[in-house]
Write an enzyme that holds these catalytic residues in place. Structure first.
Site, PDB file in Angstrom:
ATOM      1  N   CYS A  89       0.110 -29.216 -39.455  1.00  0.00           N
ATOM      2  CA  CYS A  89      -0.934 -28.194 -39.417  1.00  0.00           C
ATOM      3  C   CYS A  89      -0.446 -26.936 -38.708  1.00  0.00           C
ATOM      4  O   CYS A  89       0.363 -27.002 -37.792  1.00  0.00           O
ATOM      5  CB  CYS A  89      -2.139 -28.709 -38.650  1.00  0.00           C
ATOM      6  N   ARG A 132       5.961 -25.832 -43.029  1.00  0.00           N
ATOM      7  CA  ARG A 132       5.714 -27.007 -42.204  1.00  0.00           C
ATOM      8  C   ARG A 132       5.036 -28.128 -42.984  1.00  0.00           C
ATOM      9  O   ARG A 132       4.953 -29.256 -42.508  1.00  0.00           O
ATOM     10  CB  ARG A 132       4.847 -26.621 -41.014  1.00  0.00           C
ATOM     11  N   TRP A 177      -2.912 -30.477 -42.629  1.00  0.00           N
ATOM     12  CA  TRP A 177      -2.221 -31.666 -43.124  1.00  0.00           C
ATOM     13  C   TRP A 177      -3.164 -32.819 -42.801  1.00  0.00           C
ATOM     14  O   TRP A 177      -3.410 -33.109 -41.631  1.00  0.00           O
ATOM     15  CB  TRP A 177      -0.887 -31.805 -42.378  1.00  0.00           C
ATOM     16  N   ASN A 218      -5.162 -28.149 -34.357  1.00  0.00           N
ATOM     17  CA  ASN A 218      -4.055 -29.065 -34.653  1.00  0.00           C
ATOM     18  C   ASN A 218      -4.148 -30.206 -33.646  1.00  0.00           C
ATOM     19  O   ASN A 218      -4.393 -29.956 -32.471  1.00  0.00           O
ATOM     20  CB  ASN A 218      -2.706 -28.383 -34.446  1.00  0.00           C
ATOM     21  N   GLY A 219      -3.890 -31.421 -34.101  1.00  0.00           N
ATOM     22  CA  GLY A 219      -3.927 -32.547 -33.169  1.00  0.00           C
ATOM     23  C   GLY A 219      -4.968 -33.560 -33.588  1.00  0.00           C
ATOM     24  O   GLY A 219      -5.499 -33.495 -34.707  1.00  0.00           O
ATOM     25  N   GLU A 260      22.389 -40.282 -43.063  1.00  0.00           N
ATOM     26  CA  GLU A 260      21.884 -38.924 -43.260  1.00  0.00           C
ATOM     27  C   GLU A 260      22.019 -38.496 -44.732  1.00  0.00           C
ATOM     28  O   GLU A 260      21.142 -37.825 -45.271  1.00  0.00           O
ATOM     29  CB  GLU A 260      22.619 -37.953 -42.314  1.00  0.00           C
ATOM     30  N   LYS A 315      18.859 -37.377 -46.965  1.00  0.00           N
ATOM     31  CA  LYS A 315      18.755 -36.094 -47.673  1.00  0.00           C
ATOM     32  C   LYS A 315      18.401 -36.342 -49.131  1.00  0.00           C
ATOM     33  O   LYS A 315      17.538 -35.690 -49.691  1.00  0.00           O
ATOM     34  CB  LYS A 315      20.067 -35.297 -47.614  1.00  0.00           C
ATOM     35  N   GLU A 367      14.782 -37.609 -49.546  1.00  0.00           N
ATOM     36  CA  GLU A 367      13.792 -36.584 -49.174  1.00  0.00           C
ATOM     37  C   GLU A 367      13.590 -35.536 -50.260  1.00  0.00           C
ATOM     38  O   GLU A 367      12.469 -35.190 -50.582  1.00  0.00           O
ATOM     39  CB  GLU A 367      14.257 -35.835 -47.912  1.00  0.00           C
ATOM     40  N   HIS A 374      26.703 -58.927 -47.369  1.00  0.00           N
ATOM     41  CA  HIS A 374      25.557 -59.648 -46.810  1.00  0.00           C
ATOM     42  C   HIS A 374      24.246 -59.208 -47.441  1.00  0.00           C
ATOM     43  O   HIS A 374      23.198 -59.291 -46.801  1.00  0.00           O
ATOM     44  CB  HIS A 374      25.521 -59.470 -45.288  1.00  0.00           C
ATOM     45  N   LYS A 413       7.669 -30.533 -41.801  1.00  0.00           N
ATOM     46  CA  LYS A 413       8.828 -30.108 -41.035  1.00  0.00           C
ATOM     47  C   LYS A 413       8.778 -30.646 -39.614  1.00  0.00           C
ATOM     48  O   LYS A 413       9.772 -31.060 -39.053  1.00  0.00           O
ATOM     49  CB  LYS A 413       8.878 -28.581 -41.012  1.00  0.00           C
TER      50      LYS A 413
END
Ligand code: G6P
Length: 606
Positions: free
Chosen positions: A2, A27, A73, A99-100, A479, A483, A486, A502, A601
């Site tokens: 948010c 964001r 959000w 926000n929160g 990573e 990427k 995502e 395994h 973000k």
């Protein structure tokens, strides 16, 4: 996640609010809205979806010089027009952007409903507007009283048509920045939204409330004690937040790694003693000598950068080091020891779980350093010291330059720590020279982007991919997989190559490509046998290795090449081709590269 913006001054507020909201789009959000105080009272416009349609649907004459805006959000209640912020009280005077999360929302809402308040949304935020409905005399006092009743986190902006010259903002766990202009003031949850107007800012602290009008601001604590704030200057102008000639921020930020890595190193390499200077550590050599273990915490890519960092530290200093997701650490009642150096990693410096881990360690008497990108962010301020990575603003949701710069910062920390301990001057010097070469080596990798694009396009239609690596190559594999999943939504899994037999080998097939991280290090031969096991099952292999490894070219389907460097720095260079691989796969698939679905973000709620 948010975002909040606010304006009070002499210009029309609506266009400034909308431009600010656009700045916060990166964001991640699912709905947006603005509230402006006009001559005829408060006007609120909000809608589910992107900001552009909201903007297009605004009435031509939405005139007023005070207002707030929000990108939401969804947490409490689905994304919808009604649930979008700002929220308004029954009388239509008060508008609130928040926000929160308000933890005691259920009890408060029931109480307010019993008192006759009619709610129009399912959000926790709306109750704040209702709490503010009655108190008409002093908005700041009313906000303080409302906040005294709630439990939870907030970054909050309030306007009230009965006080048409001001905005009241407050913070507890979710950032609020005040931007100081010439007879106008700005508010945002992220400096990105206000750098176009001013670089002079004031960051609110937790449990602080600010009353802002066109001529200035006044801050008090929740219990009404005045506080003194010193304005600081944001390091980056608005150009740094522009996409420029690049089609996506992600590509821009991948390319920026040349300058960004040079900035991480700048002024920190000491050739005389073959070590690194880190002015912000706030730890003497004697204190560093007393460290018995290093524990790194972060979320997402920051955690993976921490894993890579732990390898560098352990290798160069022989101090045991490991990394753990901050989100797990904070909830498992961790043992905190005073001989352990804790390091919190965060690009934004606002990730809720990482911040909570920092506080948990602090509460138990431990010492935490931060490796952070955003200067002045909450984690940076709450840590006892740390290293700013100076990567510059990162706008694309998935992190690229902040990952490489963080690993680089760990290499500097390891060099510094190592040279206090047993790392020889000769070894220190080799590393130092390798660090100096790194920015131009990143440029070399970037020069090969076209061939990486070809490989990405070749495999973009696959639904699964494996990433394998060993030791310090494993965080690179993690990573790389992160990427790819995502931004392209291709299912990608990372495994230590040693674990191939395994489990994952069962899934190797001609349809599933494997990216093998293959630095020419001590484990090279062992990784080659894993590679053969995959080849034997006709699994396509993309080998990520060093230039000059011509032997390998014949044994694999495709190669991604990076120049040779000191083994500890391989993760920095080797991550770059994997970023490009993910980027080009996503572009080939037509994905929303900079704003992948469901991701934000900066995750400021748990
Ligand atoms: C989110 C982002 C990730 C990022 C993580 C940690 O999940 O989508 O890209 O790595 O948060 O963010 P931080 O700002 O703490 O590095």
């Amino acid at each position: 996640m948010c975002g909040i913006v606010g304006y009070v001054g002499r210009q029309e507020a609506a266009p400034i609010l909308l431009a600010g909201l656009h700045r916060l789009e990166y964001r991640g959000y699912d709905s947006a809205g603005i509230a402006v105080i006009t001559r005829g009272g408060l006007r609120v416009h909000k809608a589910v979806g992107k900001i552009a349609p909201l903007e297009a649907a605004l009435p031509k004459r939405l005139r007023g010089t005070v207002g707030i805006g929000h990108t939401r959000w969804a947490t409490h209640g689905e994304p919808s027009d009604a649930n979008a912020h700002p929220h308004v009280d029954c009388a239509g005077n008060v508008a609130v952007a928040h926000n929160g999360i308000i933890e005691n929302a259920g009890v408060l809402r029931a109480r307010l409903e019993a008192e006759g308040h009619v709610f129009r949304s399912q959000t926790d935020t709306e109750l704040l507007a209702h709490l503010l409905e009655a108190d008409g005399d002093d908005l700041t006092q009313a906000v303080r009283a409302a906040l005294a009743a709630i439990e939870g986190t907030y970054g909050l902006a309030v306007v009230d048509a009965r006080h048409p010259d001001r905005i009241v903002v407050a913070r507890n766990g979710s950032p609020v920045v005040i931007g100081i202009g010439q007879r106008e003031m700005f508010v945002a949850s992220d400096a990105a939204a206000l750098v176009r107007h001013t670089r002079q800012v004031v960051y609110l602290d937790d449990r602080e409330v600010a009353t802002i009008d066109a001529d200035g601001y006044r801050t008090v604590t929740l219990d009404d004690r005045p506080t003194q704030k010193r304005p600081s200057e944001v390091s980056w102008g608005h150009e740094a937040y522009e996409r420029g000639p690049f089609p996506h921020f992600m590509l821009k930020e991948i390319n920026e790694q040349v300058e960004a890595s040079a900035r991480t190193l700048k002024g920190r390499l000491d050739a005389q003693f073959s070590t690194a200077h880190l002015g912000g550590l706030e730890l003497s050599a004697r204190e560093l000598l007393a460290i018995r273990r290093v524990k790194i915490l972060g979320c997402g890519s920051a955690f993976y950068a921490g894993l890579a960092g732990a390898h560098v530290i352990e290798s160069l200093t022989r101090v045991p080091a490991d990394a753990e997701p901050a989100s797990e650490f904070r909830y498992r009642n961790p043992v905190v020891e005073n001989e352990v150096l804790y390091v919190a990693v965060s690009q934004s410096g606002e990730t809720a779980d990482t911040l909570a881990a920092v506080r948990e360690i602090g509460r138990k008497g431990g010492r935490v350093l931060g490796v952070v990108n955003v200067v002045g962010s909450t984690i940076a301020r709450e840590c006892e010291g740390g290293i700013y990575i100076h990567a510059g603003p990162e706008v694309s949701v998935c992190s690229t330059k902040s990952f490489t710069c963080t690993v680089l910062a760990f290499a500097l920390l390891a060099l510094h720590l190592g040279r206090i301990r047993d790392l020889s001057p000769a070894r220190g010097k080799r590393l130092l020279q390798a660090l100096e070469r790194l920015p131009e080596q990143i440029a070399e990798v970037l020069a090969g982007a076209e061939s990486i694009r070809g490989i990405a396009e070749k495999y973009a239609s696959r639904t699964n991919a494996f990433f394998l690596g060993r030791a310090s190559g494993f965080p690179v594999a993690l990573e790389g997989a992160q990427k790819l999943k995502e931004v392209s939504y291709i299912h990608a899994e990372a495994y230590p190559a040693s674990e191939l037999k395994h489990g994952p080998l069962a899934l190797v097939s001609p349809e599933t490509p494997t990216v093998m991280v293959l630095p020419q290090d001590d484990l090279y031969e062992k990784s080659l046998s894993s590679l053969e096991e995959i080849r034997a099952r006709r699994g396509p292999v993309i080998a990520l290795t060093h230039t000059g490894d011509e032997r390998l070219r014949e044994r694999v389907d495709d190669v991604l090449l990076v120049p040779p460097t000191e083994p500890e720095l391989n993760p920095v260079l080797m991550t770059v081709p994997l970023q490009l691989l993910a980027y080009h796969a996503a572009v080939a698939l037509g994905r929303d590269v900079d704003r992948p679905r469901n991701l934000a973000k900066s995750v400021t709620v748990e």
